[in-house]
Design a protein around this motif. Structure first.
Motif, short mmCIF file in Angstrom:
data_model
loop_
_atom_site.label_atom_id
_atom_site.label_comp_id
_atom_site.label_asym_id
_atom_site.label_seq_id
_atom_site.Cartn_x
_atom_site.Cartn_y
_atom_site.Cartn_z
N GLU A 142 0.81 -1.21 0.00
CA GLU A 142 0.00 0.00 0.00
C GLU A 142 0.86 1.27 0.00
N LYS A 143 2.11 1.16 0.38
CA LYS A 143 2.96 2.35 0.50
C LYS A 143 3.15 3.07 -0.84
N PRO A 144 3.49 2.37 -1.93
CA PRO A 144 3.64 3.07 -3.21
C PRO A 144 2.33 3.66 -3.71
N LYS A 145 1.21 2.98 -3.46
CA LYS A 145 -0.08 3.51 -3.87
C LYS A 145 -0.40 4.80 -3.12
N THR A 146 -0.08 4.81 -1.84
CA THR A 146 -0.30 6.01 -1.02
C THR A 146 0.58 7.15 -1.50
N PHE A 147 1.82 6.83 -1.83
CA PHE A 147 2.74 7.85 -2.33
C PHE A 147 2.19 8.50 -3.59
N LEU A 148 1.73 7.70 -4.54
CA LEU A 148 1.21 8.24 -5.80
C LEU A 148 -0.04 9.08 -5.56
N LYS A 149 -0.89 8.63 -4.64
CA LYS A 149 -2.12 9.35 -4.35
C LYS A 149 -1.82 10.69 -3.69
N GLU A 150 -0.94 10.68 -2.70
CA GLU A 150 -0.61 11.91 -1.98
C GLU A 150 0.11 12.92 -2.88
N ALA A 151 0.86 12.42 -3.85
CA ALA A 151 1.58 13.30 -4.78
C ALA A 151 0.70 13.69 -5.97
N ASN A 152 -0.53 13.20 -5.99
CA ASN A 152 -1.48 13.48 -7.06
C ASN A 152 -0.95 13.05 -8.43
N LEU A 153 -0.29 11.90 -8.45
CA LEU A 153 0.23 11.35 -9.69
C LEU A 153 -0.79 10.35 -10.22
N VAL A 154 -1.75 10.85 -10.97
CA VAL A 154 -2.92 10.05 -11.34
C VAL A 154 -2.92 9.63 -12.80
N ARG A 155 -1.95 10.12 -13.59
CA ARG A 155 -1.97 9.79 -15.02
C ARG A 155 -1.23 8.49 -15.32
N LEU A 156 -0.35 8.08 -14.44
CA LEU A 156 0.37 6.82 -14.61
C LEU A 156 -0.51 5.65 -14.19
N SER A 157 -0.51 4.60 -14.98
CA SER A 157 -1.14 3.36 -14.53
C SER A 157 -0.23 2.73 -13.48
N TYR A 158 -0.83 2.07 -12.51
CA TYR A 158 -0.03 1.47 -11.44
C TYR A 158 0.30 0.02 -11.77
N PHE A 159 1.61 -0.26 -11.79
CA PHE A 159 2.10 -1.62 -12.00
C PHE A 159 3.09 -1.93 -10.90
N SER A 160 3.14 -3.20 -10.49
CA SER A 160 4.04 -3.56 -9.40
C SER A 160 4.57 -4.98 -9.55
N ASP A 161 5.69 -5.21 -8.90
CA ASP A 161 6.29 -6.54 -8.83
C ASP A 161 6.92 -6.67 -7.45
N GLN A 162 6.16 -7.25 -6.50
CA GLN A 162 6.63 -7.33 -5.12
C GLN A 162 7.81 -8.27 -4.94
N LYS A 163 8.11 -9.08 -5.94
CA LYS A 163 9.28 -9.95 -5.86
C LYS A 163 10.51 -9.30 -6.48
N ALA A 164 10.31 -8.15 -7.12
CA ALA A 164 11.39 -7.42 -7.79
C ALA A 164 12.11 -8.26 -8.85
N LYS A 165 11.38 -9.21 -9.43
CA LYS A 165 11.99 -10.05 -10.46
C LYS A 165 12.28 -9.26 -11.73
N VAL A 166 11.47 -8.23 -12.00
CA VAL A 166 11.72 -7.42 -13.19
C VAL A 166 13.11 -6.79 -13.13
N PHE A 167 13.51 -6.39 -11.93
CA PHE A 167 14.85 -5.81 -11.78
C PHE A 167 15.92 -6.86 -12.07
N GLN A 168 15.73 -8.04 -11.52
CA GLN A 168 16.71 -9.11 -11.73
C GLN A 168 16.77 -9.53 -13.20
N ASP A 169 15.62 -9.54 -13.87
CA ASP A 169 15.60 -9.92 -15.28
C ASP A 169 16.36 -8.90 -16.13
#
Length: 221
Positions: A142-169
């Motif tokens: 929920e932390k990144p979602k809260t950050f985007l909401k509080e910063a009013n960053l509403v035009r970006l679609s929200y995508f996530s990878d809680q395992k951070a595998k995208v970074f490793q790939d």
């Protein structure tokens, strides 16, 4: 015995020469023929390299740190989730030029960069382009979602990878050396350019470069 010694001495240089020839042949096979037969990359990615060469003169100012693709490279089909937790893949975006960005709330440069990415999405997103910003926070979802909401960053679609595998790939192919990491990707999923670190993505420098990459504006090269 006196006859054998000179003969033996004469054979020594011949043996050394033979070993040297074999060694050189092995070296040539490994480094000469080996390099000449090295794979040239996915042929479908050659247009991406051509695009990189075309827009390279625009990589200055706020986007001067971009490294242009010099060889065909198809990115792994990165997997992540959307805001509803549904699985997504990089290949789901085929047909669009993408700016794939990896970010996290614990990364200060990432947080500073997000408003520019949000503005870029607002200015250029459409049938030909999209910012795919993937959060890799691994603890509190929920932390990144809260950050985007509080910063009013509403035009970006929200995508996530809680395992951070995208970074490793991306790290496995030498395209993620730190955070944030951004890769400009062509409609076939091929690398056009990569940057390690933040950039002012809403700047005129960035807008011109990305418009040129999507073919939506003629670049003054």
């Amino acid at each position: 015995m006196l006859d054998k010694t000179p003969s033996a001495k004469r054979r020594i240089p011949l043996v050394i020469a033979a070993v040297a020839v074999v060694g050189l042949a092995g070296f040539a096979a490994l480094y000469g023929l080996g390099l000449s037969r090295a794979p040239s990359g996915d042929p479908t990615c050659k247009p991406a390299v051509a695009t990189a060469q075309k827009i390279a003169p625009l990589a200055h100012g706020e986007v001067a740190a971009l490294t242009m693709a010099s060889a065909p490279l198809k990115l792994p089909d990165l997997t992540f989730e959307d805001a509803e937790g549904k699985p997504k893949k990089l290949s789901d975006f085929r047909g669009k030029t993408l700016l794939v960005n990896l970010w996290a709330t614990w990364c200060v440069p990432c947080r500073k960069e997000m408003p520019a990415l949000d503005e870029l999405q607002g200015k250029l997103s459409g049938p030909n382009f999209e910012v795919v910003a993937i959060n890799i926070d691994t603890r509190d979802p929920e932390k990144p979602k809260t950050f985007l909401k509080e910063a009013n960053l509403v035009r970006l679609s929200y995508f996530s990878d809680q395992k951070a595998k995208v970074f490793q790939d991306l790290k496995a192919i030498g395209r993620a050396l730190g955070m944030p990491t951004s890769v400009l990707v062509d409609p076939q999923g091929c690398e056009i350019a990569t940057i390690a670190g933040p950039a002012e993505w809403a700047s005129e420098d960035a807008l011109k470069l990305i418009r040129a990459a999507t073919g939506k504006a003629a670049a003054s090269l």
